[in-house]
Design an enzyme around this catalytic site. Structure first.
Site, PDB file in Angstrom:
ATOM      1  NE  ARG A  78      -2.911   0.460   3.209  1.00  0.00           N
ATOM      2  CZ  ARG A  78      -2.392   0.545   4.375  1.00  0.00           C
ATOM      3  NH1 ARG A  78      -1.694   1.587   4.541  1.00  0.00           N
ATOM      4  NH2 ARG A  78      -2.280  -0.345   5.350  1.00  0.00           N
ATOM      5  CE  LYS A 120     -11.393   8.163 -19.231  1.00  0.00           C
ATOM      6  NZ  LYS A 120     -11.388   8.393 -17.951  1.00  0.00           N
ATOM      7  CE1 TYR A 174     -16.753  11.411 -16.405  1.00  0.00           C
ATOM      8  CE2 TYR A 174     -15.425  11.547 -14.407  1.00  0.00           C
ATOM      9  CZ  TYR A 174     -16.164  10.811 -15.299  1.00  0.00           C
ATOM     10  OH  TYR A 174     -16.873   9.370 -14.953  1.00  0.00           O
ATOM     11  CG  ASP A 196      -8.430  16.145 -15.453  1.00  0.00           C
ATOM     12  OD1 ASP A 196      -7.594  15.663 -16.415  1.00  0.00           O
ATOM     13  OD2 ASP A 196      -9.284  15.923 -14.977  1.00  0.00           O
TER      14      ASP A 196
HETATM   15  O1  P1T Z   1     -12.380   7.399 -14.626  1.00  0.00           O
HETATM   16  P1  P1T Z   1     -11.322   7.996 -13.752  1.00  0.00           P
HETATM   17  O2  P1T Z   1      -9.980   6.977 -14.218  1.00  0.00           O
HETATM   18  O3  P1T Z   1     -11.664   7.741 -12.329  1.00  0.00           O
HETATM   19  O4  P1T Z   1     -10.921   9.302 -14.321  1.00  0.00           O
HETATM   20  C1  P1T Z   1     -12.088  10.360 -13.926  1.00  0.00           C
HETATM   21  C2  P1T Z   1     -11.740  11.533 -15.058  1.00  0.00           C
HETATM   22  C3  P1T Z   1     -11.003  12.607 -14.614  1.00  0.00           C
HETATM   23  N1  P1T Z   1     -10.764  13.491 -15.724  1.00  0.00           N
HETATM   24  C4  P1T Z   1     -11.373  13.453 -16.782  1.00  0.00           C
HETATM   25  C5  P1T Z   1     -10.936  14.862 -17.691  1.00  0.00           C
HETATM   26  C6  P1T Z   1     -11.982  12.520 -17.216  1.00  0.00           C
HETATM   27  O5  P1T Z   1     -12.443  12.508 -18.402  1.00  0.00           O
HETATM   28  C7  P1T Z   1     -12.263  11.357 -16.391  1.00  0.00           C
HETATM   29  C8  P1T Z   1     -13.270  10.112 -16.693  1.00  0.00           C
HETATM   30  N2  P1T Z   1     -13.814  10.272 -17.828  1.00  0.00           N
HETATM   31  C9  P1T Z   1     -14.730   9.385 -18.459  1.00  0.00           C
HETATM   32  C10 P1T Z   1     -14.604   8.365 -18.117  1.00  0.00           C
HETATM   33  C11 P1T Z   1     -15.369   9.896 -19.526  1.00  0.00           C
HETATM   34  O6  P1T Z   1     -15.999   9.068 -20.455  1.00  0.00           O
HETATM   35  O7  P1T Z   1     -15.362  11.022 -19.926  1.00  0.00           O
END
Ligand code: P1T
Length: 393
Positions: free
Chosen positions: A54, A203, A106, A178
């Protein structure tokens, strides 16, 4: 070569090598998946730097070193998801503190702030970060975090990172960017004055839709200590296999982003010529209101394209249902093309907040398939919608 020597190499070379030297024990060229929860100690407190997974894990360390290098930061922490990274960053705040949040972020980021953190006493306001006067007007003495997404999700607005950083020069608020939609290959926010960079590594960094993860990169050692303490105390860590998949993804980040960007440019141009398409949102278009800022702070414009259709929600949902190569799914940034309806899918949680998206909005994550196939797929999907809109004789 050691990490200091890799620091002088070009981006694409660091993506493959930074933090990823051959394993000293075996010579393995690829960083091993250290699938272990614990580490033997020679005597109490005498160990090789790892005690419990962890807290730290060597595969995770390799990924953190690589991402810090790619974003030009002093340190990186990786997490179980992008939202776990976001949550960890909010531990920097205390009740009564205020956050300025992009009005086009998001939906899950908005949900975390509005539905989870606000009830614990974190105040927030939404602002169009593309309008620097509006940002200036919204900063309060209690503002501790300014949360920028650029390009934004899903309208692909561009925020002038340097402009916002300059506004905060005499203010204690930290600027978080971000960088999920651009990736560090296309944009490095720390170089434009941001204090911290956040990623959903799910992503473009992972790049193959096979792993969920997050990352924070920064320079301030005190912020690192605080985040590291809270991450270890609260536990939102990624497993070694997930770190390894992300490491493998970033090795090809540069070539993938070049192709994503080239394909998206062609898709945006194509959509702009279609009668069934009302407006196209892509920062690479010269008609995009912040194209000049995008040119200044990005190497290219990435693979995300949004558009509105004529014919209402039914038409937008029909386009999303009609494509064959563009698969109907949430998420983005993988090699395969995806299509989605933000209003009903990724951004459903902003419904009724004043920050909701239009019902006719469709979002594309343009993949790296051959562009001719992608254009043909969109053409056939839009033609079905066009036919449906024309009453039969
Ligand atoms: O899904 P996660 O890994 O927890 O990430 C969140 C997140 C944070 N910032 C941005 C700009 C994002 O697009 C996302 C997650 N977005 C999607 C799942 C989507 O389809 O837009």
């Amino acid at each position: 070569m050691n990490d200091d020597q890799w620091a002088n190499a070009c981006f694409e070379t660091r993506a493959i090598h930074a933090g990823q030297d051959p394993d000293p024990g075996t010579g393995a060229v690829i960083t091993p998946i250290f699938q272990t929860s614990t580490y033997v100690q020679e005597a109490v407190g005498i160990h090789k730097g790892y005690e419990y997974s962890r807290t730290d894990n060597p595969t995770r360390t390799a990924l953190q070193t690589a991402l810090a290098s790619l974003e030009g930061g002093a340190w990186c922490l990786v997490y179980a998801s992008g939202l776990a990274a976001t949550q960890n960053l909010f531990y920097l705040l205390r009740p009564g503190d205020h956050v300025l949040l992009s009005d086009d972020a998001y939906g899950g980021t908005y949900r975390l702030v509005a539905k989870v953190l606000a009830p614990w006493g974190i105040d927030f306001s939404l602002v169009d970060m593309g309008d620097l006067d509006a940002v200036r007007g919204a900063i309060r003495p209690q503002t501790k975090l300014v949360w920028v997404e650029t390009p934004t999700n899903p309208y692909l607005k561009i925020v002038d990172i340097r402009g916002v950083a300059d506004l905060l020069a005499d203010h204690p608020a930290r600027l978080v960017v971000d960088n999920t939609f651009a990736s560090p290959y296309l944009q490095q926010p720390l170089a434009h004055g941001a204090d911290l960079v956040l990623h959903s590594t799910t992503k473009y960094l992972g790049g193959h839709s096979d792993v969920v993860g997050g990352a924070v990169v920064g320079n301030d050692p005190a912020v690192f200590e605080s985040l590291k303490f809270h991450q270890n105390a609260a536990g939102a860590v990624p497993g070694p296999m997930d770190c390894w998949l992300t490491l493998r993804g970033i090795k090809t980040l540069g070539v993938r982003m070049d192709r994503h960007s080239a394909n998206a440019r062609a898709v945006a141009a194509f959509l702009g010529q279609q009668e069934t398409v009302e407006r196209v949102f892509y920062p690479g278009l010269e008609t995009h209101p912040n194209h000049a800022v995008a040119v200044r702070q990005m190497r290219d414009f990435s693979g995300m394209v949004s558009f509105t259709t004529r014919g209402g929600l039914e038409a937008a949902a029909a386009v999303a249902a009609q494509t064959k190569i563009f698969q109907l799914a949430e998420s983005l940034g993988g090699v395969e093309s995806l299509i989605e309806h933000p209003g009903l899918m990724t951004h459903a949680s902003v419904a009724g907040t004043g920050a909701e998206v239009e019902a006719t909005l469709v979002r594309l994550s343009v993949g790296i398939e051959h562009v001719d196939d992608l254009l043909a797929d969109l053409k056939q999907a839009l033609s079905v919608v066009a036919e449906a809109a024309v009453p039969a004789d």
